[in-house]
Motif scaffolding. Structure first.
Motif, PDB file in Angstrom:
ATOM      1  N   ASN A 102       0.853  -1.180   0.000  1.00 39.36           N
ATOM      2  CA  ASN A 102       0.000   0.000   0.000  1.00 39.36           C
ATOM      3  C   ASN A 102       0.894   1.236   0.000  1.00 39.36           C
ATOM      4  OD1 ASN A 102       0.938   0.207   2.600  1.00 39.36           O
ATOM      5  ND2 ASN A 102      -1.039  -0.171   3.588  1.00 39.36           N
ATOM      6  N   SER A 103       0.326   2.381   0.233  1.00 40.19           N
ATOM      7  CA  SER A 103       1.095   3.622   0.131  1.00 40.19           C
ATOM      8  C   SER A 103       2.135   3.767   1.229  1.00 40.19           C
ATOM      9  CB  SER A 103       0.146   4.820   0.169  1.00 40.19           C
ATOM     10  OG  SER A 103      -0.596   4.814   1.380  1.00 40.19           O
ATOM     11  N   LEU A 104       2.045   2.923   2.273  1.00 37.23           N
ATOM     12  CA  LEU A 104       2.980   3.026   3.387  1.00 37.23           C
ATOM     13  C   LEU A 104       4.082   1.973   3.349  1.00 37.23           C
ATOM     14  CD1 LEU A 104       0.455   3.753   6.283  1.00 37.23           C
ATOM     15  CD2 LEU A 104       1.769   5.387   4.913  1.00 37.23           C
ATOM     16  N   GLY A 105       4.047   1.050   2.394  1.00 44.91           N
ATOM     17  CA  GLY A 105       5.092   0.043   2.302  1.00 44.91           C
ATOM     18  C   GLY A 105       4.581  -1.227   1.676  1.00 44.91           C
ATOM     19  N   LYS A 106       5.409  -2.272   1.776  1.00 41.52           N
ATOM     20  CA  LYS A 106       5.007  -3.555   1.228  1.00 41.52           C
ATOM     21  C   LYS A 106       5.634  -4.666   2.056  1.00 41.52           C
ATOM     22  CE  LYS A 106       8.673  -3.774  -2.294  1.00 41.52           C
ATOM     23  NZ  LYS A 106       8.926  -3.961  -3.750  1.00 41.52           N
ATOM     24  N   ASN A 107       5.123  -5.867   1.866  1.00 39.21           N
ATOM     25  CA  ASN A 107       5.596  -7.036   2.597  1.00 39.21           C
ATOM     26  C   ASN A 107       5.447  -8.261   1.716  1.00 39.21           C
ATOM     27  OD1 ASN A 107       6.584  -8.617   4.702  1.00 39.21           O
ATOM     28  ND2 ASN A 107       5.363  -7.512   6.226  1.00 39.21           N
ATOM     29  N   THR A 108       6.173  -9.312   2.052  1.00 38.38           N
ATOM     30  CA  THR A 108       6.247 -10.479   1.179  1.00 38.38           C
ATOM     31  C   THR A 108       6.041 -11.755   1.977  1.00 38.38           C
ATOM     32  OG1 THR A 108       7.802  -9.340  -0.239  1.00 38.38           O
ATOM     33  CG2 THR A 108       7.659 -11.704  -0.507  1.00 38.38           C
ATOM     34  N   THR A 109       5.391 -12.736   1.337  1.00 37.56           N
ATOM     35  CA  THR A 109       5.241 -14.089   1.887  1.00 37.56           C
ATOM     36  C   THR A 109       5.752 -15.091   0.870  1.00 37.56           C
ATOM     37  OG1 THR A 109       3.365 -13.546   3.287  1.00 37.56           O
ATOM     38  CG2 THR A 109       3.576 -15.820   2.634  1.00 37.56           C
ATOM     39  N   LEU A 110       6.528 -16.067   1.353  1.00 35.67           N
ATOM     40  CA  LEU A 110       7.045 -17.139   0.503  1.00 35.67           C
ATOM     41  C   LEU A 110       6.265 -18.406   0.773  1.00 35.67           C
ATOM     42  CD1 LEU A 110      10.868 -16.537   0.932  1.00 35.67           C
ATOM     43  CD2 LEU A 110       9.386 -15.717  -0.889  1.00 35.67           C
ATOM     44  N   ILE A 111       5.941 -19.089  -0.288  1.00 35.11           N
ATOM     45  CA  ILE A 111       5.207 -20.359  -0.183  1.00 35.11           C
ATOM     46  C   ILE A 111       6.060 -21.421  -0.849  1.00 35.11           C
ATOM     47  CG2 ILE A 111       3.087 -21.586  -0.741  1.00 35.11           C
ATOM     48  CD1 ILE A 111       1.667 -18.912  -0.864  1.00 35.11           C
TER      49      ILE A 111
END
Length: 657
Positions: free
Chosen positions: A506-515
């Motif tokens: 979003n406008s405040l950042g990002k995050n990631t998930t690994l599967i």
């Protein structure tokens, strides 16, 4: 004595002498009156025993029985020296001697036998005649009663039929008595009249008809009427009663009233019935009206049933003054009754601010307001859990965190009216970068099949999710700061090697998930447990992926992410294949020695196979004798082998060639 009297006496004496001289007989003496017959009570259908005076000896018994009907005497039975013989006629097949004595038995008595006098005349000297007359009885059937179903008006000036009572097949005629509420009724001029008649059936029995006529009053609407038949049997007096009946009684209206159901405190949403009642029969026509708040005039309400107004569901607008009216058709007067109706309510619940927002670490205040005609109580609840957070109209949230975002409920309730409450839902948004909520770190799949991958994140503004592979993705959100993305992909060997990455931003950042994807038939261990073991000639292979722990990266906000290198996974696969080949060669060598007979298998001591001294680079395999027959089934013990002293039951095979 005077001369005239003397002359009279002389004339009488001369007349008497002349009658005697002429031979005229004297007048015969009048016969003595006959004695009344003996009455014998007998029930219809039974046998009557006709006794002829004192008993006689059977051998000398001689007598005649006569039937006297309408002063005509007919011989019906003859007995001579104990021998009996019925005479032809009406009684021929119904008469017999009872016990061989002077008693005559008459079977199947009927009411017609009551008209006949039976005369017994004995042939013995100085015997007297004996007369017997039957008194026949028959109990009537259960009385039936038929009530007036049309109805009777209390204003009727004539006696009206109440009910008719019928008693069939009785003898003699039974007596009838009428009752009202267990009190016997008697003839009363201009009030009660009982009219009875009877019919003679072909059997000689009587059927009684009795009609009760009377004037009724309003209280007779609940009165119970019945009739009673009184009759006599040889055993005594008896009676039978009919069932109770009631009759419709019509009376004019005297009072009108209005009732509201349910009783007690009413609230919005209830089913409310407003019903009119009147003390008349039949019920009159009703109309229900409600007072207009503006004009203060009564306005008639539309009803589906006479005298019934249904409010479903009840609303606060239904409160007010209601009136029930009835028209008396006899007096043409209008009777009415009024009652106030109060519908308790809670409305217009709202929260300010309507769209509450705040930064992480800030404070937020929510205020709830509502309208009601009663005193209100407020409660704040978390919508997801239903837990009460605060009592009162104000909710204060301090030091906001991302988890504080979501839906909240303000409930306004009325304690004095159970069940009366209203709620307002409001969503609190807390600004923050995306946070991942990975439900599964690793997913077992099957190759060449379509599987579903999910990626869940929260944050505000609501994050958007992207995948590093192509596929059909669907997004859905429970609230403005939650998102769940589902991706359908085909499992390929390349996908198994590389895994899948989803990114929430979003406008405040990002995050990631690994599967990470794994084949369903492989057993996964941690990276430090990658080993290949052989025990008892059985092997097991443990495979795991060498990746960074998702726990360490699930909630880490960054702008760059790297996937594991495919080369490291290829090295692992090559090592696994080499291990399998070494085990296969080892098994073949063992089988070869077994076939040559150089690999005996026993249960005692250790046996050494003579071979050149081992070298450090050569492989030595230890085989326990107890495992040979169970796991391999290939080695058998030789009965010709001898164990050396001190043998410990283990055998060593030195494989140097």
């Amino acid at each position: 004595m005077g001369l005239p009297r003397l002359i009279c006496l002389l004339l009488l004496a001369s007349c008497f002498c002349c009658r005697r001289a002429a031979g005229v007989p004297e007048e015969a003496e009048q016969p003595a009156p006959k004695p009344a017959p003996e009455l014998l009570e007998v029930e219809m259908g039974s046998t009557a025993l006709l006794k002829c005076g004192p008993s006689h000896s059977q051998g000398n018994l001689s007598l005649d029985w006569f039937a006297i009907h309408k002063e005509k005497q007919a011989l019906i039975y003859r007995v001579r020296r104990g021998q009996s013989q019925p005479e032809p006629g009406e009684y021929q097949h119904r008469l017999s001697l009872h016990g061989g004595g002077p008693t005559l038995a008459l079977a199947d008595v009927t009411p017609y036998d009551e008209r006949t006098i039976f005369l017994c005349h004995s042939k013995r000297p100085h015997s007297k005649e004996h007369r017997i007359q039957l008194q026949v009885y028959k109990a009537p059937e259960e009385p039936s009663i038929q009530a007036n179903t049309v109805g009777i008006s209390v204003n009727s000036k004539e006696l009206t039929e109440i009910a008719t009572c019928v008693g069939r097949n009785g003898y003699p005629i039974p007596q009838v008595t009428w009752y009202k509420n267990r009190v016997p009724l008697k003839e009363e001029i201009n009030n009660t009249h009982i009219q009875s008649s009877q019919i003679v059936e072909s059997s000689g029995l009587y059927t009684l008809h009795s009609i009760l006529k009377a004037r009724v009053v309003k209280e007779d609407k609940d009165a119970h009427f019945y009739c009673e038949l009184s009759y006599r049997l040889p055993s005594g007096n008896h009676m039978k009663e009919s069932k109770d009946v009631t009759v419709p009684v019509f009376y004019p209206v005297e009072r009108v009233w209005l009732e509201v159901m349910p009783t007690g405190m009413l609230k919005e949403g209830d089913r409310v019935e407003i019903r009119c009642f009147a003390d008349s029969n039949p019920p009159p026509h009703f109309s229900i009206s409600k007072q207009n708040f503006i004009t203060m005039e009564m306005e008639e309400e539309v009803t589906d049933h006479n005298g019934l107004l249904v409010l479903e569901p009840a609303q606060k607008e239904h409160s007010g003054l209601y009136e029930c009216q009835s028209l008396d058709l006899e007096t043409m007067g209008i009777l009415s009754d009024q009652q106030k109706l109060l519908v308790n309510y809670v409305s217009d619940v709202h929260v300010s601010p309507a769209t509450p927002e705040g930064q992480e670490g800030s404070n937020l205040t929510l205020t709830c307001e509502a309208e009601s005609n009663q005193a209100l109580e407020y409660h704040w609840l978390r919508e997801k859990t239903g837990k009460v957070l605060e009592k009162g109209p104000v909710l204060r949230l301090y030091n906001l965190k991302l988890e504080a975002g979501g839906s909240y409920l303000c409930m306004a309730s009325v304690p004095s009216v159970p069940g009366l409450n209203r709620t307002q839902l409001v969503h609190v948004a807390v600004y923050g970068a995306p946070r991942m909520a990975l439900k599964e770190k690793k997913l077992q799949v099957k190759e060449n099949e379509v599987t579903s991958l999910t990626c869940e994140a929260s944050g505000y503004p609501r994050p958007s999710i992207s995948w590093n592979i192509n596929g059909t993705a669907h997004e859905q959100g429970e609230n403005p700061q939650h998102v769940l993305s589902t991706l359908n992909v085909l499992v390929t060997p390349g996908l198994l090697e590389t895994g899948v990455e989803c990114v929430a931003s979003n406008s405040l950042g990002k995050n990631t998930t690994l599967i990470f994807l794994e084949l369903a038939y492989l057993t996964t261990l941690t990276p430090d447990s990658n080993t290949t073991t052989t025990t008892g000639f059985s092997t097991s292979t443990h495979i795991s992926t060498s990746t960074a722990s998702p726990h360490a990266r699930a909630n880490h906000t960054s702008t760059e992410k790297k996937l594991p290198q495919p080369e490291s996974q290829g090295v692992i696969i090559v090592a696994v294949i080499v291990s399998i080949l070494v085990l296969a060669v080892l098994g073949a060598v063992l089988y070869f020695f077994y076939k040559k007979g150089k690999l005996p298998c026993g249960r005692s001591g250790k046996q050494e196979i003579t071979l050149p001294p081992p070298r450090k680079s050569e492989i030595v395999v230890e085989v326990k004798s107890e495992k040979c027959s169970e796991e391999m089934g290939l080695l058998q013990s030789s009965s010709s082998d001898k164990r050396a002293p001190g043998d410990q039951g283990e055998k060593y095979i030195d494989l140097r060639h």
